[in-house]
Enzyme design. Sequence first.
Site, short mmCIF file in Angstrom:
data_model
loop_
_atom_site.label_atom_id
_atom_site.label_comp_id
_atom_site.label_asym_id
_atom_site.label_seq_id
_atom_site.Cartn_x
_atom_site.Cartn_y
_atom_site.Cartn_z
N ALA A 26 0.97 -1.01 0.41
CA ALA A 26 -0.04 -0.16 0.03
C ALA A 26 1.06 1.18 0.48
O ALA A 26 0.32 2.10 -0.19
CB ALA A 26 -1.16 0.32 1.29
N SER A 27 1.96 1.24 -0.02
CA SER A 27 3.01 2.18 0.35
C SER A 27 3.53 2.58 -0.86
O SER A 27 4.48 3.55 -1.21
CB SER A 27 3.96 2.42 1.56
N ARG A 59 5.13 -2.90 4.42
CA ARG A 59 6.30 -3.02 5.29
C ARG A 59 7.25 -1.72 6.45
O ARG A 59 7.10 -1.57 7.47
CB ARG A 59 8.12 -3.61 4.71
N ASP A 196 -5.64 -7.91 -16.14
CA ASP A 196 -5.08 -7.81 -17.71
C ASP A 196 -5.80 -6.27 -17.35
O ASP A 196 -6.60 -6.51 -17.83
CB ASP A 196 -4.31 -8.68 -18.39
N HIS A 197 -4.49 -5.60 -16.95
CA HIS A 197 -5.66 -3.96 -16.92
C HIS A 197 -6.56 -3.66 -18.86
O HIS A 197 -7.06 -2.57 -18.62
CB HIS A 197 -4.38 -2.79 -16.17
N ASP A 254 6.12 -8.56 -21.06
CA ASP A 254 5.66 -7.30 -20.13
C ASP A 254 4.57 -7.44 -21.34
O ASP A 254 3.00 -6.72 -21.05
CB ASP A 254 6.48 -6.40 -20.61
N HIS A 259 -1.72 -8.95 -23.04
CA HIS A 259 -1.54 -7.48 -23.31
C HIS A 259 -2.20 -7.67 -24.57
O HIS A 259 -3.64 -7.33 -25.30
CB HIS A 259 -1.48 -6.06 -22.91
C1 BG6 Z 1 1.94 -2.32 -18.65
C2 BG6 Z 1 3.44 -2.89 -19.07
O1 BG6 Z 1 1.85 -3.64 -18.42
O2 BG6 Z 1 1.12 -1.82 -19.19
C3 BG6 Z 1 4.12 -1.59 -19.13
O3 BG6 Z 1 4.11 -3.72 -18.27
C4 BG6 Z 1 3.44 -0.67 -19.86
O4 BG6 Z 1 5.73 -1.52 -20.09
C5 BG6 Z 1 2.13 -0.34 -19.69
O5 BG6 Z 1 4.14 0.97 -20.70
C6 BG6 Z 1 1.64 0.25 -21.36
O6 BG6 Z 1 -0.16 0.03 -20.45
P1 BG6 Z 1 -1.23 1.39 -20.77
O7 BG6 Z 1 -2.09 1.73 -20.27
O8 BG6 Z 1 -0.25 2.95 -20.14
O9 BG6 Z 1 -1.08 1.17 -22.61
#
Ligand code: BG6
Length: 509
Positions: A26-27, A59, A196-197, A254, A259
């Site tokens: 959280a930090s 921590r 996976d954002h 990465d 993604h």
């Molecule tokens: C992350 C990667 O998952 O996605 C980064 O680890 C990358 O390296 C990032 O920069 C890109 O995300 P976005 O949302 O900015 O396209």
Amino acid sequence: MDSNKWKGKFCIEVSPIPNILVIFGASGDLAHRKLIPALFSLFTKNLLHQKSKVIGCARSQMSDSEFKNKVEESLLKYIPNLDKSKLVEFLDKLNYISGQYNEAKTYNALLSKIEELEAKINTETGRIFYLSTPPTIYFTIVKQLGLSKLTDENEEGVPWRNVVLEKPFGRDLKTAKELDSQLRSVLNERQIYRIDHYLGKETVQNILMLRFANIMFEPIWNNKYIDNVQIMVGESVGIGNRAGYYDSYGHLRDMFQNHILQMLALVAMEPPTSFESNHIRNEKVKVLEAIKPFPINELDKHIVRGQYEKGEVDGEKVDGYLDENNIPEDSMTESFVAGKFLIDNWRWKGVPFYMRSGKRMKERLTEIKITFKKVPYSIFNPIQAEDLSPNILTLNVQPDEGLALSIQAKQPGPKLCMGDLTMDFKYNEIFGGDKPEAYERLLLDTMLADQTLFIRSDFIDLSWGLFTPVLEAWEKGNHPLYKYKAGSWGPKEACKLLVQDGFCWCDCN
Ligand code: BG6
């Protein structure tokens, strides 16, 4: 909002039950830059149950009020035009526990805190444990959660005890499987939320609406009508202060293993039976099962890697990869990958999917381009069929979110003048610029226990199964690492991938 263009009709309302959300790490940067601002935004939209509470755990020694001060600072920094009237009420939800991640007493303190909060709220709550920590300590935390019974559920899994994990999930097939079996020794698959954002991005979610809520695309969404698909994730940024992580992982791990494959799966999957989590995830997995393995003896014709050299991005001179802080001067880590994927099934046989992604590219641009076949015959003599441009459907994922379809049209006038016309819509023009951040949607889904936008373990295994042989071949060192200038679209060898098939990236340099 432009009411001539948008008529909203159906909204499925969601309202989470009370949850206690514990953020480990959280930090750290992710918590302050993304997670807590996303929670605040949900709170302002009444999408965080008023009885829900947040516990930061890390921590660093801090009192509750020191943690709140830090959170306030971050919110003011990361949310432009923050609604200050909501701040005090939001900060009141926050608590903090400090401790070592491998010590039982941290988890005992956490359990007491949760029980104390639940007693005050006077109801049982869902519990969500968000691991915003280095992956190397995922199991340390999950094991302790299990030992302290914090993640024990009843058979129905209500109220839930869920664990949310950030990527990377392993660094190849073997390590991903190891991590998975460690997690499964404590948790059920139902309790594991692998983030996976990209799946939280509005435009990525819209792929399913476009394909399955409209009749016109599905009949032509196949190898009879589609010539090739291109997915591009370009970033103008370099590796920032993540040299340690990035240099040991590289771009294939990465961006591609997660993604890019997720976007490919959404474009290529069959219609799921329903919008229910496992129906969607089953179809995505089937796409991965059908992707042809990269032929290792002809690897360079299917996948190429690159590394940026110094150059200019957005008018500024930038260093090459090897000159970045904390990067070994002989690093062979790739900062760019382009690959040709073939999907062996009835729908896609013969349609190449070209994927490309890199750091320090010309601009930040994520888009999916579906190029249709040319018309078989031209009635517009003397214009020949091959002279007519194909229709291209572009899904702009970022930064200029939207959708565009290029068609052939006649220019008004007595002569036969034809040309490309683009029909497009931009999210900003219709809905304004205030789109929810990807993390907002994903955090909300964890509080609703909806796994649709999270990755199932079989998808992870298949994705690593596809890329592990490539990584191993690259590690043996007998495949080129092409240099490209920062501020370009990548090495020219990435163009050759398509040229050999008679295609071109939409912007070959
Ligand atoms: C992350 C990667 O998952 O996605 C980064 O680890 C990358 O390296 C990032 O920069 C890109 O995300 P976005 O949302 O900015 O396209």
